[in-house]
Design an enzyme around this catalytic site. Structure first.
Site, PDB file in Angstrom:
ATOM      1  N   THR A  67       0.825  -1.209   0.000  1.00 52.75           N
ATOM      2  CA  THR A  67       0.000   0.000   0.000  1.00 52.75           C
ATOM      3  C   THR A  67       0.861   1.262   0.000  1.00 52.75           C
ATOM      4  O   THR A  67       0.613   2.199  -0.780  1.00 52.75           O
ATOM      5  CB  THR A  67      -0.950  -0.013   1.221  1.00 52.75           C
ATOM      6  OG1 THR A  67      -1.740  -1.207   1.153  1.00 52.75           O
ATOM      7  CG2 THR A  67      -1.853   1.192   1.240  1.00 52.75           C
ATOM      8  N   GLN A 177       0.888  -9.161  -6.203  1.00 51.58           N
ATOM      9  CA  GLN A 177       0.477 -10.566  -6.298  1.00 51.58           C
ATOM     10  C   GLN A 177       1.265 -11.328  -7.370  1.00 51.58           C
ATOM     11  O   GLN A 177       0.991 -12.507  -7.591  1.00 51.58           O
ATOM     12  CB  GLN A 177      -1.020 -10.665  -6.603  1.00 51.58           C
ATOM     13  CG  GLN A 177      -1.918 -10.195  -5.479  1.00 51.58           C
ATOM     14  CD  GLN A 177      -1.920 -11.125  -4.256  1.00 51.58           C
ATOM     15  OE1 GLN A 177      -1.337 -12.215  -4.272  1.00 51.58           O
ATOM     16  NE2 GLN A 177      -2.556 -10.678  -3.201  1.00 51.58           N
ATOM     17  N   CYS A 323     -10.030  -7.359   1.702  1.00 56.86           N
ATOM     18  CA  CYS A 323     -10.414  -6.007   2.092  1.00 56.86           C
ATOM     19  C   CYS A 323     -11.894  -5.769   1.864  1.00 56.86           C
ATOM     20  O   CYS A 323     -12.458  -4.876   2.471  1.00 56.86           O
ATOM     21  CB  CYS A 323      -9.618  -4.986   1.296  1.00 56.86           C
ATOM     22  SG  CYS A 323      -7.890  -5.365   1.271  1.00 56.86           S
TER      23      CYS A 323
END
Ligand code: PLP
Length: 383
Positions: A67, A177, A323
């Site tokens: 993030t 990812q 999330c």
């Protein structure tokens, strides 16, 4: 089976971090010998991460994870560019990005930036014609994910990066990812910036890195003591960085074998489930995907209920991204792929790692019909 949420740290990672916390706790900015030994540990880790992606060590900035890397890439790059370009900024991204990119783009939009969001096809692949049209001369930055966290679908990043490079447009890739699941080499993949996060490949949480290609101006977002060559203030998370380095080295050493092992497990799971549920559908199944992920939609069932039953049976999976759990809205990714609402509502993500076993896969394939049978019976009674 929820390894896209996070992975188990490797024993070597835990060991190295323990040693670091016990006896390598000096501040790497200290000039004394103890501090310099720890500085050396940080730089060794930087070399290991650089090796994994073909970067130069100086092109890496350590951060608190994916993030923060994404925030630094987008906001830091645009901030540096704003001093040279005197018109509203323009960013091109996709509709299926992780919330870190989505939320940063929403903020940028509020601040006057134009955000162009490119759609995907039914398999989750980027609409190339729309993308090429959007790559106008006044595009300041493109931000695209390499592998989708929900479906595992891989964008054709080589082609997309080459398109950006040909047009001279900077590209940030959210590779959180993709690292350790596909080979990545920034010497041949012409990206400008690339984000990665340790806990997605058997490292610790709360640490990651941003690759910033040489001579790319990026302004720091966190100001402080000039650490990370003035790109990110704050005393380094040394144990985390050491753990990241060890994880990078380990996954790099066993990359292709690791991918094949996990692909066999994933294919066994997918086959087993589809044999027992012929109406189930693999979301993104027609695209090239990372080897560890399968996102399967069960027609007419509720993903949250499936997850609870799976969890009671000792099986950890996920609906969409971690999330967005707790919300009954189908995920923005499946919506963008135009997945039928009934399938989208019943879609479960299984994401595996090298620590999963054939026995575990067979256990899920065996249990699932019983669990879904119970759910089906309950639904029929209720109606
Ligand atoms: N980008 C993608 C594609 C992710 O899957 C994730 C985590 O789920 C992130 C970014 C955020 O990474 P982190 O958890 O390290 O902040």
């Amino acid at each position: 089976m929820d390894n896209n949420a996070t992975t188990q740290p490797l024993p070597q990672v835990v060991g190295a971090m323990g040693v670091c916390l016990e006896s390598g706790y000096a501040n790497p900015s200290s000039v004394h010998h103890f501090g310099q030994r720890v500085r050396h540990e940080v730089e060794v880790a930087r070399e290991k991460v650089a090796t994994l992606i073909g970067a130069r060590p100086r092109e890496l900035v350590f951060t608190s994870g994916g993030t923060e890397s994404i925030n630094l890439a987008l906001c830091g790059f645009l901030r540096a560019r704003r001093s040279r370009v005197h018109r509203p900024m323009r960013v091109v991204t996709s509709m299926v990005e992780h919330s870190a990119v989505l939320k940063v783009c929403e903020r940028l939009e509020k601040d006057g930036c134009e955000i162009v969001r490119i759609g995907v096809d039914a398999d989750g692949l980027l609409d190339l014609a729309e993308f090429e049209t959007a790559l106008s001369e006044d595009t300041d930055l493109v931000s695209l994910m390499y592998a989708n966290n929900e479906t595992g679908v891989l964008f054709d990043m080589q082609r997309l990066a080459e398109l950006c490079a040909e047009r001279g447009v900077a590209l940030h890739v959210d590779a959180v990812q993709a690292v350790a699941k596909v080979p990545i080499d920034v010497r041949t993949l012409p990206v400008t910036m690339l984000s990665l996060s340790a806990h997605k490949f058997h490292g610790p949480k709360g640490v990651g890195a941003l690759f910033v290609r040489r001579r790319t101006p990026v302004e720091p977002l966190i100001l402080g003591g000039g650490q990370e060559r003035d790109m990110r203030g704050g005393t380094e998370n040394v144990a985390g960085i050491v753990g990241l380095g060890v994880a990078a080295e380990e996954v790099g050493l066993h990359l292709s074998a690791g991918i094949e092992t996990v692909r066999d497990l994933r294919d066994r799971l997918e086959r087993g489930i589809l044999e027992r549920f012929p109406t189930a559908r693999v979301n993104g199944g027609g695209a090239t995907r990372i080897a560890n992920t399968t996102n399967i939609g069960f027609d007419g069932l509720e993903a949250e209920a499936i997850l609870i039953l799976l969890s009671e049976a000792g099986i950890c999976a996920s609906a969409g991204s971690a999330c967005s759990s707790g919300s009954l809205e189908p995920s923005h990714v499946l919506k963008a792929m135009n997945v039928d609402r009934r399938i989208a509502h019943g879609s479960i993500r299984f994401s595996l790692s090298r620590f999963n076993t054939d026995e575990e896969i067979d256990g899920v394939v065996r249990e699932l019909p019983k669990l879904l049978g119970r759910l089906d019976a309950f639904n029929r009674e209720r109606n």
